[in-house]
Design a protein around this motif. Structure first.
Motif, PDB file in Angstrom:
ATOM      1  N   MET A   1      83.505  11.013  95.354  1.00  0.00           N
ATOM      2  CA  MET A   1      84.952  10.919  95.468  1.00  0.00           C
ATOM      3  C   MET A   1      85.541  10.099  94.595  1.00  0.00           C
ATOM      4  SD  MET A   1      86.459   9.989  99.318  1.00  0.00           S
ATOM      5  CE  MET A   1      86.001   8.338  99.382  1.00  0.00           C
ATOM      6  N   GLU A   2      84.998   9.053  94.271  1.00  0.00           N
ATOM      7  CA  GLU A   2      85.552   8.029  93.389  1.00  0.00           C
ATOM      8  C   GLU A   2      85.657   8.539  91.876  1.00  0.00           C
ATOM      9  OE1 GLU A   2      83.288   4.673  93.622  1.00  0.00           O
ATOM     10  OE2 GLU A   2      84.132   4.007  95.526  1.00  0.00           O
ATOM     11  N   LYS A   3      84.943   9.860  91.699  1.00  0.00           N
ATOM     12  CA  LYS A   3      84.921  10.402  90.423  1.00  0.00           C
ATOM     13  C   LYS A   3      85.959  11.544  90.296  1.00  0.00           C
ATOM     14  CE  LYS A   3      81.506   7.644  88.589  1.00  0.00           C
ATOM     15  NZ  LYS A   3      81.882   6.922  87.593  1.00  0.00           N
ATOM     16  N   GLY A   4      86.501  11.719  91.335  1.00  0.00           N
ATOM     17  CA  GLY A   4      87.571  12.606  91.610  1.00  0.00           C
ATOM     18  C   GLY A   4      87.113  14.022  91.791  1.00  0.00           C
ATOM     19  N   ALA A   5      85.981  14.044  92.575  1.00  0.00           N
ATOM     20  CA  ALA A   5      85.425  15.489  92.965  1.00  0.00           C
ATOM     21  C   ALA A   5      86.249  16.234  93.779  1.00  0.00           C
ATOM     22  CB  ALA A   5      83.867  15.403  93.505  1.00  0.00           C
ATOM     23  N   ALA A   6      86.561  17.488  93.440  1.00  0.00           N
ATOM     24  CA  ALA A   6      87.205  18.264  94.700  1.00  0.00           C
ATOM     25  C   ALA A   6      86.341  19.011  95.655  1.00  0.00           C
ATOM     26  CB  ALA A   6      87.976  19.497  93.878  1.00  0.00           C
ATOM     27  N   VAL A   7      85.219  19.523  95.092  1.00  0.00           N
ATOM     28  CA  VAL A   7      84.216  20.039  95.923  1.00  0.00           C
ATOM     29  C   VAL A   7      82.786  19.677  95.440  1.00  0.00           C
ATOM     30  CG1 VAL A   7      82.971  22.421  96.227  1.00  0.00           C
ATOM     31  CG2 VAL A   7      85.540  22.300  95.469  1.00  0.00           C
ATOM     32  N   ILE A   8      82.053  19.346  96.696  1.00  0.00           N
ATOM     33  CA  ILE A   8      80.708  18.738  96.556  1.00  0.00           C
ATOM     34  C   ILE A   8      79.704  19.541  96.937  1.00  0.00           C
ATOM     35  CG2 ILE A   8      79.279  16.587  97.388  1.00  0.00           C
ATOM     36  CD1 ILE A   8      81.848  15.119  97.633  1.00  0.00           C
ATOM     37  N   SER A   9      78.854  20.330  96.352  1.00  0.00           N
ATOM     38  CA  SER A   9      77.801  21.157  96.569  1.00  0.00           C
ATOM     39  C   SER A   9      76.596  20.657  96.779  1.00  0.00           C
ATOM     40  CB  SER A   9      77.827  22.408  95.605  1.00  0.00           C
ATOM     41  OG  SER A   9      76.917  23.439  95.847  1.00  0.00           O
ATOM     42  N   CYS A  10      75.832  20.739  98.005  1.00  0.00           N
ATOM     43  CA  CYS A  10      74.709  19.945  98.311  1.00  0.00           C
ATOM     44  C   CYS A  10      73.612  21.084  98.665  1.00  0.00           C
ATOM     45  CB  CYS A  10      74.768  19.160  99.488  1.00  0.00           C
ATOM     46  SG  CYS A  10      76.271  17.730  99.326  1.00  0.00           S
ATOM     47  N   SER A  11      72.745  21.316  97.541  1.00  0.00           N
ATOM     48  CA  SER A  11      71.830  22.397  98.122  1.00  0.00           C
ATOM     49  C   SER A  11      70.377  21.881  98.307  1.00  0.00           C
ATOM     50  CB  SER A  11      71.615  23.013  96.928  1.00  0.00           C
ATOM     51  OG  SER A  11      72.914  24.115  96.323  1.00  0.00           O
ATOM     52  N   TRP A  12      70.334  20.956  99.316  1.00  0.00           N
ATOM     53  CA  TRP A  12      69.256  20.053  99.522  1.00  0.00           C
ATOM     54  C   TRP A  12      69.100  19.792 101.078  1.00  0.00           C
ATOM     55  CZ3 TRP A  12      70.502  15.492 101.217  1.00  0.00           C
ATOM     56  CH2 TRP A  12      71.498  14.925 100.953  1.00  0.00           C
ATOM     57  N   ALA A  13      67.867  19.434 101.463  1.00  0.00           N
ATOM     58  CA  ALA A  13      67.904  18.785 102.976  1.00  0.00           C
ATOM     59  C   ALA A  13      66.652  17.721 102.840  1.00  0.00           C
ATOM     60  CB  ALA A  13      67.467  20.060 103.977  1.00  0.00           C
ATOM     61  N   PRO A  14      66.645  17.028 103.863  1.00  0.00           N
ATOM     62  CA  PRO A  14      65.476  16.047 104.063  1.00  0.00           C
ATOM     63  C   PRO A  14      64.252  16.793 104.046  1.00  0.00           C
ATOM     64  CG  PRO A  14      67.556  15.251 105.252  1.00  0.00           C
ATOM     65  CD  PRO A  14      67.708  16.625 105.014  1.00  0.00           C
ATOM     66  N   ALA A  15      63.136  16.004 103.958  1.00  0.00           N
ATOM     67  CA  ALA A  15      61.827  16.704 104.001  1.00  0.00           C
ATOM     68  C   ALA A  15      61.212  16.442 105.286  1.00  0.00           C
ATOM     69  CB  ALA A  15      60.895  16.287 102.689  1.00  0.00           C
ATOM     70  N   THR A  16      61.884  16.816 106.206  1.00  0.00           N
ATOM     71  CA  THR A  16      61.607  16.424 107.408  1.00  0.00           C
ATOM     72  C   THR A  16      62.125  17.364 108.717  1.00  0.00           C
ATOM     73  OG1 THR A  16      61.476  14.673 109.308  1.00  0.00           O
ATOM     74  CG2 THR A  16      63.347  15.025 108.125  1.00  0.00           C
ATOM     75  N   ILE A  17      61.637  17.646 109.723  1.00  0.00           N
ATOM     76  CA  ILE A  17      62.157  18.595 110.952  1.00  0.00           C
ATOM     77  C   ILE A  17      63.184  18.196 111.466  1.00  0.00           C
ATOM     78  CG2 ILE A  17      61.283  19.670 113.042  1.00  0.00           C
ATOM     79  CD1 ILE A  17      58.391  19.970 111.719  1.00  0.00           C
ATOM     80  N   ASN A  18      63.272  16.778 111.772  1.00  0.00           N
ATOM     81  CA  ASN A  18      64.273  16.385 112.550  1.00  0.00           C
ATOM     82  C   ASN A  18      64.923  15.161 111.779  1.00  0.00           C
ATOM     83  OD1 ASN A  18      65.693  14.764 114.751  1.00  0.00           O
ATOM     84  ND2 ASN A  18      64.795  16.115 116.004  1.00  0.00           N
ATOM     85  N   PHE A  19      66.205  15.336 111.259  1.00  0.00           N
ATOM     86  CA  PHE A  19      66.819  14.214 110.703  1.00  0.00           C
ATOM     87  C   PHE A  19      67.907  14.083 111.151  1.00  0.00           C
ATOM     88  CE2 PHE A  19      69.303  12.659 107.252  1.00  0.00           C
ATOM     89  CZ  PHE A  19      68.341  11.758 106.655  1.00  0.00           C
ATOM     90  N   SER A  20      68.442  13.025 111.871  1.00  0.00           N
ATOM     91  CA  SER A  20      69.756  12.536 112.257  1.00  0.00           C
ATOM     92  C   SER A  20      70.491  11.619 111.350  1.00  0.00           C
ATOM     93  CB  SER A  20      69.705  12.051 113.684  1.00  0.00           C
ATOM     94  OG  SER A  20      68.846  10.734 113.724  1.00  0.00           O
ATOM     95  N   LEU A  21      71.624  11.732 111.170  1.00  0.00           N
ATOM     96  CA  LEU A  21      72.391  10.776 110.349  1.00  0.00           C
ATOM     97  C   LEU A  21      72.477   9.383 110.928  1.00  0.00           C
ATOM     98  CD1 LEU A  21      75.240  13.084 108.961  1.00  0.00           C
ATOM     99  CD2 LEU A  21      72.871  12.722 108.110  1.00  0.00           C
ATOM    100  N   SER A  22      72.499   8.553 109.863  1.00  0.00           N
ATOM    101  CA  SER A  22      72.753   7.158 110.247  1.00  0.00           C
ATOM    102  C   SER A  22      74.476   7.052 110.406  1.00  0.00           C
ATOM    103  CB  SER A  22      72.639   6.107 109.441  1.00  0.00           C
ATOM    104  OG  SER A  22      73.327   6.361 107.909  1.00  0.00           O
ATOM    105  N   LEU A  23      75.154   5.922 110.935  1.00  0.00           N
ATOM    106  CA  LEU A  23      76.281   5.934 111.218  1.00  0.00           C
ATOM    107  C   LEU A  23      77.245   5.819 109.841  1.00  0.00           C
ATOM    108  CD1 LEU A  23      79.034   5.192 113.080  1.00  0.00           C
ATOM    109  CD2 LEU A  23      78.284   2.861 112.969  1.00  0.00           C
TER     110      LEU A  23
END
Length: 380
Positions: free
Chosen positions: A1-23
């Motif tokens: 965001m600080e670099k001026g991104a307009a679109v952020i593409s995330c082609s990945w996922a955590p290596a686990t079955i159940n992953f909840s986000l931290s606050l």
């Protein structure tokens, strides 16, 4: 965001079955999606995952290799279920569900990719196919995309056919989002998501999933499918709607124009180039505009054309893309030059300047003339 991104593409996922986000993770995604891009929000696109499992839900697991997972299992992809992201599943070239694609109520849209057995990365044992084992054929063409050259890439040449999964469908949607913002930079991140969903094609797959036997390839009363979200992304329709919204809420009360037709030489290989000015005294804010430019040059690939607004902002109308052409008669408007959106809302009164510069030695030319047309919402 600080670099001026307009679109952020995330082609990945955590290596686990159940992953909840931290606050903190939830908050940074919300911050980027609402405060990025000058308050319009960064468009954040996430791949759904390749396990053929819900992004949030429970499956009674069985038949995994080495019994890696078994019994009642809670699946959760914290990034994919965040309300401010666009979660992308995968369909095949046959408009069917890709066998591996994750699914659920959080899927926004689907995009084409390859077809292959489902798998998941586990931190302790690495990547394994999910169970039960698939024994049926998986029809569908693969994706062809550019690749890092040589040994650093998938293949020896500059292209590969082996890239796939929702890691491939995700950047397809991210690319469409980029096209939409090129056509209409004023769209918010939420509007981009809304348009993608509203313009998607309602592909259907009424066959059972070959691994789990589920049927989620149709749409509910809200137009949503657990497999395809609101449908397969349609780039042409999405960009057309983005352009249509350029005019929503805008109107003008008068049109003013000025022009200059005195030929002037363009200095060779000088970044400052030649600058010509038009003075407007009309009061009001710009609601639409176009710039017409006529010039001749021995090699137009050397030439750049900018418009400087009365506020001082400099907009690139023409880059060094014209190659060996020698004549240019071009109208730059909102439909073919989206950067002109930055002039919308500008006060018309003041000096508007056209700068034409030659950026390489050896060729010369001249600016033959230019015209500026402004549609204004006049002040009373």
């Amino acid at each position: 965001m600080e670099k001026g991104a307009a679109v952020i593409s995330c082609s990945w996922a955590p290596a686990t079955i159940n992953f909840s986000l931290s606050l903190a993770q939830r908050n940074i995604l919300t911050q980027a999606a609402t405060q990025g891009r000058g308050g319009k929000g960064c468009v954040i696109v996430f791949s759904a995952g390749n396990a053929n499992r819900p992004v949030s839900g429970t499956i009674n697991e069985k038949g995994w290799p080495r019994n890696a997972v078994s019994g009642r299992t809670e699946w959760l992809s914290g990034f994919a279920v965040h309300p401010d992201v666009i979660t992308v599943s995968a369909c095949t070239s046959w408009n069917r569900k890709a066998a591996y694609s994750n699914w659920g109520s959080h899927i926004a849209v689907a995009a084409p990719s390859n077809n292959a057995p489902p798998n998941v990365g586990l931190s302790k044992i690495g990547t394994v196919n999910t169970g039960p084992e698939l024994k049926s054929s998986l029809p569908g063409r693969g994706m062809v995309t550019s690749d890092r050259t040589g040994s650093a890439g998938y293949n020896r040449d500059a292209y590969t056919r082996t890239f796939g999964g929702t890691s491939s469908s995700c950047p397809v949607v991210a690319g469409v989002a980029g096209l939409m913002l090129s056509a209409n930079p004023n769209l918010t991140a939420r509007e981009v998501k809304q348009i993608l969903q509203e313009t998607a094609d309602k592909i259907m797959d009424d066959e059972p999933d070959p691994q789990l036997g589920l049927r989620h390839g149709t749409y509910d009363n809200n137009g949503h499918s657990q497999w395809f979200g609101y449908g397969r992304v349609n780039a042409a329709r999405a960009v057309a709607e983005a352009r249509r919204r350029l005019w929503r809420g805008r109107s003008h009360t008068q049109v003013v124009e000025q022009s200059e037709s005195v030929p002037v030489s363009i200095p060779d290989n000088r970044a400052e180039g030649v600058v010509r000015s038009l003075q407007f005294r009309d009061r009001g804010t710009v609601q639409d505009l176009y710039v017409e430019v006529r010039l001749e040059h021995d090699f137009l690939g050397d030439v750049m054309v900018h418009l400087r607004l009365p506020s001082g902002r400099l907009l690139l109308l023409q880059g060094r893309t014209l190659g060996t052409q020698q004549q240019l008669e071009q109208r730059y408007d909102l439909s073919n030059t989206p950067i002109l959106m930055q002039a919308i809302g500008e006060n018309a009164a003041g000096t508007w300047r056209l700068q034409v510069s030659d950026r390489a030695p050896g060729h010369t030319g001249q600016l033959l003339g230019w015209q500026l047309n402004l549609a204004l919402n006049s002040e009373n």
